[in-house]
Design a protein around this motif. Sequence first.
Motif, mmCIF file in Angstrom:
data_model
loop_
_atom_site.group_PDB
_atom_site.id
_atom_site.type_symbol
_atom_site.label_atom_id
_atom_site.label_comp_id
_atom_site.label_asym_id
_atom_site.label_seq_id
_atom_site.Cartn_x
_atom_site.Cartn_y
_atom_site.Cartn_z
ATOM 1 N N SER A 245 -21.868 33.424 47.988
ATOM 2 C CA SER A 245 -22.761 32.288 47.757
ATOM 3 C C SER A 245 -24.191 32.764 47.986
ATOM 4 O O SER A 245 -24.426 33.844 48.548
ATOM 5 C CB SER A 245 -22.428 31.150 48.722
ATOM 6 N N ASN A 246 -25.146 31.968 47.565
ATOM 7 C CA ASN A 246 -26.558 32.328 47.785
ATOM 8 C C ASN A 246 -26.849 32.435 49.272
ATOM 9 O O ASN A 246 -27.587 33.320 49.717
ATOM 10 C CB ASN A 246 -27.468 31.287 47.128
ATOM 11 N N ALA A 247 -26.247 31.542 50.068
ATOM 12 C CA ALA A 247 -26.464 31.573 51.516
ATOM 13 C C ALA A 247 -25.911 32.862 52.115
ATOM 14 O O ALA A 247 -26.556 33.509 52.953
ATOM 15 C CB ALA A 247 -25.802 30.360 52.169
ATOM 16 N N LYS B 144 -32.575 29.000 54.932
ATOM 17 C CA LYS B 144 -31.945 27.872 54.252
ATOM 18 C C LYS B 144 -32.938 27.181 53.338
ATOM 19 O O LYS B 144 -32.613 26.818 52.199
ATOM 20 C CB LYS B 144 -31.382 26.884 55.274
ATOM 21 N N ASP B 145 -34.170 27.013 53.829
ATOM 22 C CA ASP B 145 -35.211 26.414 52.993
ATOM 23 C C ASP B 145 -35.425 27.248 51.736
ATOM 24 O O ASP B 145 -35.666 26.712 50.649
ATOM 25 C CB ASP B 145 -36.533 26.319 53.770
ATOM 26 N N TYR C 208 -33.154 29.562 50.171
ATOM 27 C CA TYR C 208 -32.097 29.631 49.165
ATOM 28 C C TYR C 208 -31.731 28.264 48.600
ATOM 29 O O TYR C 208 -31.149 28.170 47.525
ATOM 30 C CB TYR C 208 -30.854 30.384 49.677
ATOM 31 N N LYS C 209 -32.079 27.192 49.298
ATOM 32 C CA LYS C 209 -31.834 25.859 48.735
ATOM 33 C C LYS C 209 -32.780 25.565 47.584
ATOM 34 O O LYS C 209 -32.482 24.762 46.705
ATOM 35 C CB LYS C 209 -31.984 24.788 49.820
ATOM 36 N N ASN C 210 -33.944 26.212 47.615
ATOM 37 C CA ASN C 210 -34.952 25.965 46.580
ATOM 38 C C ASN C 210 -34.920 27.017 45.482
ATOM 39 O O ASN C 210 -35.775 27.016 44.592
ATOM 40 C CB ASN C 210 -36.352 25.914 47.198
#
Length: 562
Positions: free
Chosen positions: A73-75, A556-557, A559-561
């Motif tokens: 996953s991206n995370a 997190k900020d 990879y969420k964006n």
Amino acid sequence: MNKFNYIVLALLIITISIFSGCTLVTTNQQKYMSQIVATATSSDKSYKIEVTMEEFLNYYANYASSYIQNGMSNAEATEEIVNMIINRKLFVNYLKNYKNGEESTYKLTNVDINECWTETYNYVYEKLDSYEAEIYTDWDLEQDASTSEEEDTKEEFIGRQDYKHEYITVNGELQKVDNEDQVDENVPINPNPFKQYFWQESESNEVGFTTVGAVKTKITQYSDGIREEEMKRFVKDLKSAESYKDFDDNTSWAIFERELNRVYEIQLDNKYIEKYEEIFNSNYIINANEVLDLFNTTIKSQIELYSNDIDAYNEAMKSDNTSVYYHPTEGWFYVSHILIGYNDEQKALIEEWDSQVKKGIITQVERDANVENLRTQLKATARDSEGKETAVVKSAESILEEVNNTLAVYGNDATRRIDAFTDLIYKYTTESSFLTRDFDYAIPLDDEYDSMVEEFANASRELQKQGVSSVSKLVYTEYGAHIIMYTGVPTNVTISGDNTTLQNLWDTPLKSSSDKNMLDLFISKVTKNDYSNQQTKIIEQLREDMNIVINKSRLKDFYKNN
């Protein structure tokens, strides 16, 4: 999944960090780029690593897509990359400070340092070259054929030399061979070529050198003023990329020198890791049982799979024949070839004609006629025994004539014909990657499993009917002109996977034209495995002494964006 089993210390791909306009980062955020996303502090607090958002983004741009393609996953990819950076910094610091008594074990020689600078300068020259087409367009200049040829991507070629075995078999036992080259420790450090031509900035902020147009080396190799303009644009982009930083000296030379030093420091780190691998390999004594165990495990697995599933075998050969060591059928054979490829200018012409066909500007017949004419212009530059270009340039037809005349001397002696043809591959082919392959190209008798382009595969199957060492006429594909030779069929070391000996592996060549054999291949695999395991063990030990803190909220900020 043990993250530290990833050998992430391979050479870092060097990129210029130009984030303006990039979707990863909002424009000109000094605070954002400078923020710390991870720290690692030694237990005694004497050593600390900090990973900035800027460092993370550089690595993310290079590695994230491959991790995500492999199922992360991206995370997960984001955290993996942060650990990669920490691991690399820990390991390089370990190498720089490791001593055997008073001596630094991994100390770099002047030869090593020169190589680092050479790679750094080559990077700069490549970046400068990348601006050339843009400049010609902006200045409304017409590039002539000679200039376009200079612009072609230059591949690195190797000369044909007898393969140097790391180990040989003596009375059924492995014996290490000394292939170490002596290094002259007194080699002087090469001068910085850019410092020889002092940077100039006039009141109008023009950037160049003291004698514009006088430097007839790589710096002004095309025409007066072009290289200077490339440098101006390079510096402009560098300045934009570091606009969020607060440097006291923002002269063009200072900006350029910072980039030069940044790349050089990366090359130095790479060199320490190379040095570690060199010393590991030179001191490493391989265990013969490990080689046999790895081979037997691999071959038994393939026997079990491929004997019961011929489709799986064919698909594996189609995907990557260099990883298949058991052959349950005689459905495949090997070919080698000389490629006289299209140069960059010719490729661009073909792309333009294809575009014109789609737009209705020319017909397919006209396009094919243009390509047919272009084929008569295919040429290759001969290289010497070390892989360096000579002044001899020959057409594809002339190279084919040389091949036929050379092979005719050996009549029906297939071994000598293959060996002579291999010499000519090293001399003329424009495909450097073929020279370093462990195996020749594999062609299926059943065209259902073709992985090569149709013209190449069909011509190869016609050769297979004629016998080993038969040679084709010129075969034209989208890549250029090929001269193909049928070199034989895959050989099994064993059909049962039992009682394999070192001699069995030694007696199984990978290519009919190479001294490298199956023993060499599996020694290399065992060595790489043990090298990776030792490297991983060192990194895990280094991490045990570190208090590692990853700022997951900042990541997190990110990879969420994205």
